[in-house]
Motif scaffolding. Sequence first.
Motif, mmCIF file in Angstrom:
data_model
loop_
_atom_site.group_PDB
_atom_site.id
_atom_site.type_symbol
_atom_site.label_atom_id
_atom_site.label_comp_id
_atom_site.label_asym_id
_atom_site.label_seq_id
_atom_site.Cartn_x
_atom_site.Cartn_y
_atom_site.Cartn_z
ATOM 1 N N GLY A 64 0.847 -1.188 0.000
ATOM 2 C CA GLY A 64 0.000 0.000 0.000
ATOM 3 C C GLY A 64 0.881 1.236 0.000
ATOM 4 N N ALA A 65 0.597 2.170 0.882
ATOM 5 C CA ALA A 65 1.378 3.403 0.969
ATOM 6 C C ALA A 65 2.510 3.292 1.997
ATOM 7 N N MET A 66 2.713 2.105 2.541
ATOM 8 C CA MET A 66 3.736 1.909 3.563
ATOM 9 C C MET A 66 4.961 1.238 2.964
ATOM 10 N N SER A 67 6.110 1.505 3.590
ATOM 11 C CA SER A 67 7.335 0.859 3.137
ATOM 12 C C SER A 67 8.194 0.490 4.339
ATOM 13 N N ALA A 68 9.005 -0.527 4.145
ATOM 14 C CA ALA A 68 9.986 -0.939 5.139
ATOM 15 C C ALA A 68 11.321 -1.053 4.420
ATOM 16 N N SER A 69 12.346 -0.475 5.015
ATOM 17 C CA SER A 69 13.671 -0.515 4.414
ATOM 18 C C SER A 69 14.712 -0.700 5.503
ATOM 19 N N GLU A 70 15.837 -1.279 5.118
ATOM 20 C CA GLU A 70 16.916 -1.471 6.079
ATOM 21 C C GLU A 70 17.681 -0.164 6.267
#
Length: 181
Positions: free
Chosen positions: A19-25
């Motif tokens: 969706g409009a969310m993201s996860a990154s290192e």
Amino acid sequence: MGNLVAKSPCKGLLPLSVGAMSASEVETGAMTMLSPRKGQDGALDEAMRAVHGLGYPAPSGVESAGEARAIWFGHSSVLLVGAEPGQRLEEHGVLVDQSDAWAVVRLDGPGAEDVLARLVPVDVRLCAFPVGSTARSKIGHMSGSVTRVGEASFWLMVFRSMAETLVHDLKSAMEAVAARG
């Protein structure tokens, strides 16, 4: 004999967008646990200000200067992230290198609070957990740390060995929140 190859804790797992969310290192650079020597709390704070431009944070707090952060990490412990500790700090505190010990994931976007509501037993709404707040907490079933770094942005930290589990749990919670919309 094989060659060892250095890789980050979340190599091949992130980035992730739902969706409009993201996860990154987050590539943090140096990470050092600091604890003041007996009676040296004030001196360690002064040394940190002189060397890094940030002080020893109050409980549940974060101090920042440029790319460096000092994150409260529990009773008499602070995690200095993004800066090599100055030698002057050793005079007033005990320093332990933690650079390879933690996986750090940044969760961004509208719905990030709802994702964390599924994983963390802490009220992370902006009104209760403003930018610059941090908590040692469970994340799913793992011990970790949650730090608000922006209005809709968090750093989640777990032990390096739990990186894959963190990403799995985050993805599941992100999908559930996105499905509601």
